[in-house]
Design an enzyme around this catalytic site. Structure first.
Site, mmCIF file in Angstrom:
data_model
loop_
_atom_site.group_PDB
_atom_site.id
_atom_site.type_symbol
_atom_site.label_atom_id
_atom_site.label_comp_id
_atom_site.label_asym_id
_atom_site.label_seq_id
_atom_site.Cartn_x
_atom_site.Cartn_y
_atom_site.Cartn_z
ATOM 1 N N GLY A 1 -3.079 -55.897 5.372
ATOM 2 C CA GLY A 1 -2.772 -54.595 5.964
ATOM 3 C C GLY A 1 -1.395 -54.055 5.698
ATOM 4 O O GLY A 1 -1.123 -52.886 6.018
ATOM 5 N N PRO B 1 -3.660 -60.276 2.079
ATOM 6 C CA PRO B 1 -3.157 -58.982 1.602
ATOM 7 C C PRO B 1 -3.950 -58.460 0.403
ATOM 8 O O PRO B 1 -4.439 -59.238 -0.416
ATOM 9 C CB PRO B 1 -1.727 -59.318 1.155
ATOM 10 C CG PRO B 1 -1.825 -60.746 0.720
ATOM 11 C CD PRO B 1 -2.841 -61.399 1.610
ATOM 12 N N ARG C 1 -9.539 -41.947 -2.788
ATOM 13 C CA ARG C 1 -8.611 -41.994 -1.648
ATOM 14 C C ARG C 1 -8.133 -40.605 -1.185
ATOM 15 O O ARG C 1 -8.126 -40.351 0.025
ATOM 16 C CB ARG C 1 -7.407 -42.903 -1.957
ATOM 17 C CG ARG C 1 -7.821 -44.362 -2.228
ATOM 18 C CD ARG C 1 -6.627 -45.310 -2.295
ATOM 19 N NE ARG C 1 -5.965 -45.386 -1.018
ATOM 20 C CZ ARG C 1 -4.862 -44.739 -0.716
ATOM 21 N NH1 ARG C 1 -4.238 -43.986 -1.598
ATOM 22 N NH2 ARG C 1 -4.345 -44.843 0.492
ATOM 23 N N TYR D 1 -9.368 -40.142 2.529
ATOM 24 C CA TYR D 1 -8.325 -40.408 3.535
ATOM 25 C C TYR D 1 -7.196 -39.380 3.508
ATOM 26 O O TYR D 1 -6.150 -39.618 4.107
ATOM 27 C CB TYR D 1 -7.662 -41.771 3.281
ATOM 28 C CG TYR D 1 -8.566 -42.931 3.027
ATOM 29 C CD1 TYR D 1 -9.590 -43.264 3.922
ATOM 30 C CD2 TYR D 1 -8.381 -43.751 1.919
ATOM 31 C CE1 TYR D 1 -10.399 -44.365 3.689
ATOM 32 C CE2 TYR D 1 -9.187 -44.849 1.688
ATOM 33 C CZ TYR D 1 -10.196 -45.147 2.568
ATOM 34 O OH TYR D 1 -10.991 -46.249 2.342
ATOM 35 N N CYS E 1 -18.623 -31.860 -8.559
ATOM 36 C CA CYS E 1 -19.129 -30.662 -7.869
ATOM 37 C C CYS E 1 -19.035 -30.794 -6.354
ATOM 38 O O CYS E 1 -20.060 -30.868 -5.644
ATOM 39 C CB CYS E 1 -20.554 -30.393 -8.316
ATOM 40 S SG CYS E 1 -20.624 -30.122 -10.075
ATOM 41 N N GLU E 2 -17.849 -30.920 -5.873
ATOM 42 C CA GLU E 2 -17.540 -30.996 -4.430
ATOM 43 C C GLU E 2 -16.175 -30.355 -4.249
ATOM 44 O O GLU E 2 -15.264 -30.635 -5.048
ATOM 45 C CB GLU E 2 -17.403 -32.450 -3.951
ATOM 46 C CG GLU E 2 -18.561 -33.356 -4.194
ATOM 47 C CD GLU E 2 -19.661 -33.236 -3.151
ATOM 48 O OE1 GLU E 2 -19.367 -32.773 -2.031
ATOM 49 O OE2 GLU E 2 -20.795 -33.595 -3.474
ATOM 50 N N TYR F 1 -7.789 -50.054 -4.221
ATOM 51 C CA TYR F 1 -8.879 -49.187 -3.746
ATOM 52 C C TYR F 1 -9.077 -47.995 -4.696
ATOM 53 O O TYR F 1 -9.308 -46.874 -4.257
ATOM 54 C CB TYR F 1 -8.629 -48.744 -2.286
ATOM 55 C CG TYR F 1 -8.394 -49.933 -1.392
ATOM 56 C CD1 TYR F 1 -9.462 -50.744 -0.998
ATOM 57 C CD2 TYR F 1 -7.112 -50.294 -0.980
ATOM 58 C CE1 TYR F 1 -9.249 -51.879 -0.218
ATOM 59 C CE2 TYR F 1 -6.894 -51.430 -0.199
ATOM 60 C CZ TYR F 1 -7.969 -52.208 0.178
ATOM 61 O OH TYR F 1 -7.761 -53.325 0.940
HETATM 62 C C1 LIG Z 1 -10.835 -58.452 6.453
HETATM 63 C C2 LIG Z 1 -9.828 -57.799 5.583
HETATM 64 N N1 LIG Z 1 -8.788 -58.523 5.167
HETATM 65 C C3 LIG Z 1 -7.843 -57.986 4.367
HETATM 66 C C4 LIG Z 1 -7.915 -56.672 3.959
HETATM 67 C C5 LIG Z 1 -6.836 -56.152 3.047
HETATM 68 O O1 LIG Z 1 -6.134 -55.105 3.575
HETATM 69 P P1 LIG Z 1 -4.896 -54.482 2.765
HETATM 70 O O2 LIG Z 1 -5.402 -54.117 1.410
HETATM 71 O O3 LIG Z 1 -4.489 -53.326 3.549
HETATM 72 O O4 LIG Z 1 -3.837 -55.536 2.693
HETATM 73 C C6 LIG Z 1 -8.964 -55.871 4.396
HETATM 74 C C7 LIG Z 1 -9.017 -54.457 4.013
HETATM 75 O O5 LIG Z 1 -9.512 -53.593 4.642
HETATM 76 C C8 LIG Z 1 -9.961 -56.459 5.217
HETATM 77 O O6 LIG Z 1 -10.996 -55.740 5.657
#
Ligand SMILES: Cc1ncc(COP(=O)(O)O)c(C=O)c1O
Length: 391
Positions: free
Chosen positions: A237, A276, A314, A318, A343-344, A372
């Site tokens: 995260g 991560p 993204r 988001y 086409c959006e 992502y």
């Molecule tokens: C269970 C879990 N662990 C780790 C991550 C990795 O998160 P990040 O890419 O923000 O570090 C995610 C992403 O959503 C997740 O769902």
């Protein structure tokens, strides 16, 4: 990103991007593996003695996975598809932790057959399902309880996972029922860990620290019942700055995150795990694209490029911002919406964006798209997937 002689160069090793467009066919994700190695080393130094399980949903490119495996990472997976990809790229079953709210019977059976190291359980019915499958297979599953402490980390609602109205993890009030289930099925379930993941793109840590404290209490109370409990997975995260390139500031952020984590958990005497994704790979990737048209209406100018929400969703999903730079710097400026071919009307990268002058045929880099990006790409409108190149 930096211009050298008006040519855009990527990352701390200043790698040139324009030569990659010599035989340009379609958009290209470019990944800098040296930059990736540098990011990994920084994170593993900060999170000393923590086993890193790379969240491969962020980017499951095989060369990236092989590189991270060589550097010492494990893999955090959320599907059988990801398990298979991780194994193909050199990870062993004992390098893999398996999360996800919707594991099917087939996926759990395969995970147990393969001997996946740890299953992060997301609901009581899932725990019961794992117990029944493991018993039938005469196995003992190593499980960690993914708990949801109901904490707001102030991120976009679509990537928050630690609030009680999110589908992820289990409420702390469920712990007695989980304890009973684990005891009832102790022949086929071994409780080895607790886990946490509050969401993605976390840039401040007050909520995160509170979550660690709540989970630590649960860990200690479970430990009294289950001496096999020995791992604390504090999730992923950690965010990055998409709006500016200040890697020094990100290292400070990493240092704060590591300090909070390691000091809060220092007295637990357990194995620490982390998952991560974004922090490791986001900056290491750019999406190269070509300008098709500059279209002017009475309301605004649109810069139409050959990639869109099909390749990098993204911004549409988001409202995320990615900086966009021409590969060759020209004189003059332009204010426009940068949009794709899909086409959006949600198919945009930037609105009212000020950039240096570009024209048809020029190449652009959509930066910080290593996380992502390709892993969420689709063939919507039957557009081809982008290419991927590692440098
Ligand atoms: C269970 C879990 N662990 C780790 C991550 C990795 O998160 P990040 O890419 O923000 O570090 C995610 C992403 O959503 C997740 O769902």
């Amino acid at each position: 990103m930096e211009y050298i002689n008006n040519e855009l160069c990527m990352g701390p090793f200043k790698k040139k991007l324009l030569p990659l467009c010599a035989n340009y066919m379609r958009p290209i994700y470019v990944y800098d593996l040296d930059f990736l190695a540098q990011r990994y080393e920084k994170m593993s130094q900060a999170l000393k003695d923590v086993q890193i399980y790379y969240a491969m949903k962020a980017n499951s490119n095989p060369e990236i996975l092989q590189k991270l495996k060589k550097l010492g990472a494990g893999a955090d997976v959320v599907s059988l598809g990801e398990i298979k990809r991780a194994l193909e790229c050199g990870f062993m079953p004992e390098d893999i932790v398996y999360s996800g709210v919707g594991k099917t019977r087939y996926e759990i059976t395969e995970a147990l057959r393969l001997g996946i190291f740890q299953i992060n359980v997301e609901s009581l019915p899932e725990l019961q399902r794992i117990a029944h499958i493991a018993r039938d297979m005469k196995k003992r599953a190593s499980v960690a309880l993914r708990l949801n402490p109901d904490i707001d980390i102030k991120t976009h609602p679509y990537i928050a996972t630690g609030l009680k109205d999110n589908k992820f993890g289990m409420e702390l009030s469920l712990v007695p029922a989980l304890t009973a289930c684990l005891k009832e099925h102790q022949d086929c379930l071994e409780l080895t860990g607790v886990s946490l993941h509050l969401g993605s793109q976390m840039l401040e840590f007050a909520g995160y620290q509170e979550a660690l404290l709540r989970l630590k209490k649960v860990y200690l109370s479970l430990k009294a019942d289950f001496p096999s409990l020995r791992r604390f997975d504090f999730g992923g995260g950690l965010g990055i700055f998409y709006d500016r390139h200040e890697l020094d500031l990100e290292e400070e952020l990493l240092a704060d995150y590591a300090k909070i984590t390691l000091t809060t958990l220092s007295d637990l005497d357990c194995e620490l795990q982390s998952e991560p994704g974004r922090w490791l790979v986001a900056h290491c990737g750019v999406l190269l694209t070509q300008v098709q048209y500059l279209k002017e209406t009475s309301a605004k100018k649109f810069l139409i490029i050959d990639t869109g929400m099909n390749h990098l969703i993204r911004p549409s999903l988001y409202e995320a911002q990615h900086l966009i730079y021409p590969l060759v710097k020209k004189h003059g400026g332009l204010v426009c919406d940068v949009v794709g071919p899909i086409c959006e009307s949600s198919d945009f990268f930037a609105k009212n964006c000020s950039m240096t002058m570009v024209e048809e045929g020029d190449f652009l880099a959509v930066v910080d798209s290593g996380a992502y990006g390709y892993s969420m790409a689709s063939t919507y409108n039957l557009q081809e997937l982008p290419l991927e190149v590692c440098i």
